[in-house]
Design a protein around this motif. Structure first.
Motif, short mmCIF file in Angstrom:
data_model
loop_
_atom_site.label_atom_id
_atom_site.label_comp_id
_atom_site.label_asym_id
_atom_site.label_seq_id
_atom_site.Cartn_x
_atom_site.Cartn_y
_atom_site.Cartn_z
N ILE A 19 0.80 -1.22 0.00
CA ILE A 19 0.00 0.00 0.00
C ILE A 19 0.84 1.28 0.00
CG2 ILE A 19 -0.28 0.12 2.52
CD1 ILE A 19 -2.96 0.88 -0.19
N GLU A 20 1.94 1.28 0.72
CA GLU A 20 2.74 2.50 0.81
C GLU A 20 3.35 2.86 -0.54
OE1 GLU A 20 6.34 4.50 3.48
OE2 GLU A 20 5.50 2.54 4.03
N ASP A 41 -5.19 -6.85 8.19
CA ASP A 41 -3.79 -6.57 8.50
C ASP A 41 -3.63 -5.08 8.80
OD1 ASP A 41 -4.02 -5.37 6.03
OD2 ASP A 41 -2.45 -6.54 5.05
N LYS A 42 -2.48 -4.49 8.51
CA LYS A 42 -2.21 -3.10 8.87
C LYS A 42 -2.44 -2.12 7.72
CE LYS A 42 1.19 -4.27 12.44
NZ LYS A 42 2.59 -4.08 12.90
N THR A 43 -3.18 -2.54 6.71
CA THR A 43 -3.40 -1.68 5.55
C THR A 43 -3.97 -0.32 5.94
OG1 THR A 43 -3.74 -3.57 4.07
CG2 THR A 43 -4.60 -1.45 3.35
N ILE A 44 -5.06 -0.33 6.66
CA ILE A 44 -5.74 0.93 7.03
C ILE A 44 -4.88 1.74 7.99
CG2 ILE A 44 -7.77 1.92 8.16
CD1 ILE A 44 -8.28 0.78 5.39
N ARG A 48 -3.74 5.66 7.28
CA ARG A 48 -4.10 6.75 8.20
C ARG A 48 -2.86 7.43 8.79
NH1 ARG A 48 -9.13 3.49 10.97
NH2 ARG A 48 -10.74 4.18 9.49
N LYS A 49 -1.82 6.67 9.02
CA LYS A 49 -0.62 7.22 9.64
C LYS A 49 0.24 7.98 8.65
CE LYS A 49 3.49 5.84 12.29
NZ LYS A 49 4.22 4.70 12.91
N LYS A 50 0.41 7.43 7.44
CA LYS A 50 1.36 7.99 6.48
C LYS A 50 0.72 8.79 5.35
CE LYS A 50 4.94 4.55 7.34
NZ LYS A 50 5.95 3.64 6.74
N PHE A 51 -0.59 8.60 5.13
CA PHE A 51 -1.25 9.29 4.02
C PHE A 51 -2.59 9.86 4.50
CE2 PHE A 51 1.37 5.86 2.37
CZ PHE A 51 2.13 6.50 1.41
N PRO A 52 -2.54 10.85 5.39
CA PRO A 52 -3.78 11.38 5.96
C PRO A 52 -4.70 12.04 4.94
CG PRO A 52 -1.91 12.78 6.52
CD PRO A 52 -1.34 11.53 5.92
N GLN A 53 -4.17 12.41 3.77
CA GLN A 53 -4.99 13.04 2.74
C GLN A 53 -5.87 12.04 1.98
OE1 GLN A 53 -1.90 12.14 2.39
NE2 GLN A 53 -1.29 11.81 0.26
#
Length: 252
Positions: A19-20, A41-44, A48-53
């Motif tokens: 995703i990143e 998993d940690k997708t969301i 939310r942490k790295k792409f708040p836009q």
């Protein structure tokens, strides 16, 4: 000149590994929308942490067509760019996209040629040289064919073109991941065939599976890709075989 804007869309499920990288390659878009199928998993968390836009929506997965059509309803701009989580847009393709959507004579939709990677290594043959998919299109013509659950395509394109630069497709990094995808796609394809009243046949199953291997390995020069070509040809045959297995279950 009219301010032409681009909506970048993704449908995802459990893509914490991808995703990143995918979202970074979409940061040039005017908005980014992710439709998630309730990832476990940690997708969301990563989004939310790295792409708040990024705008996040969630919907239970039924098939790819329904997810894509739903995702389209969230887009706000005139042009749509759909990206899979295992794809990346390099700089040259990004610049070509930005230029093309401002072209007053732009087509309704554009195919992207894809450079295919398997187990992180490039694949040069095995049917990949002509691999291309529509990834960019005008929102006004954006609707995926409801009769296809998988290998979905737009249903009302009047004109199309092909961009020159390549999209990078980083496929699977493990055999297990590829096998899981085969089972998923084969199950959806079998449901499509069942609704079209295609009957199961043992000899049809064996024949189509064998031909798919021959087509990819010999006709599409998979043999020139060495071990990767053999594996990809085998998986192509396996996809067909499993599709008919699931089709048989539909009639049982």
């Amino acid at each position: 000149m009219e301010d032409i804007k681009l909506s970048a869309l993704m449908i995802v499920f459990n893509e914490e590994k991808n995703i990143e990288g995918a979202l970074k390659s979409l940061e040039f878009a005017d908005e980014i929308i992710v439709l998630d199928s309730f990832s476990t998993d940690k997708t969301i968390e990563i989004i939310r942490k790295k792409f708040p836009q990024v705008k996040i929506f969630q919907n239970k997965f039924e098939d790819f067509t329904k997810q894509r059509n739903l995702c389209l309803t969230y887009a706000n701009h005139d042009w749509i760019l759909f990206l899979d989580a295992d794809e990346r847009i390099p700089r040259a393709l990004r610049d070509e996209i930005k230029k093309e959507i401002k072209n007053p004579d732009a087509k309704d939709a554009y195919f992207f040629k894809r450079k295919f990677f398997f187990m992180k290594k490039p694949v040069n043959f095995s049917g990949t040289r002509n691999d291309k998919n529509i990834r960019l299109f005008k929102k006004e013509v954006g609707h995926y064919d409801d009769t296809k659950r998988v290998h979905e395509g737009l249903s009302n394109i009047q004109s199309s073109g092909t961009l020159h630069n390549y999209l990078l497709h980083f496929s699977f990094d493990t055999y297990e991941a590829y096998y899981r995808k085969i089972l998923h796609y084969a199950n959806l394809k079998a449901k499509d065939l069942h609704e079209k009243h295609v009957q199961y046949g043992f000899f049809k199953q064996i024949g189509k599976s064998a031909f798919n291997f021959f087509k990819m390995y010999i006709l599409k020069l998979g043999i020139l890709d060495g071990k990767k070509g053999f594996i990809l040809s085998y998986f192509s045959a396996l996809t067909s075989f499993k599709t008919f297995e699931y089709l048989k279950e539909q009639y049982s």
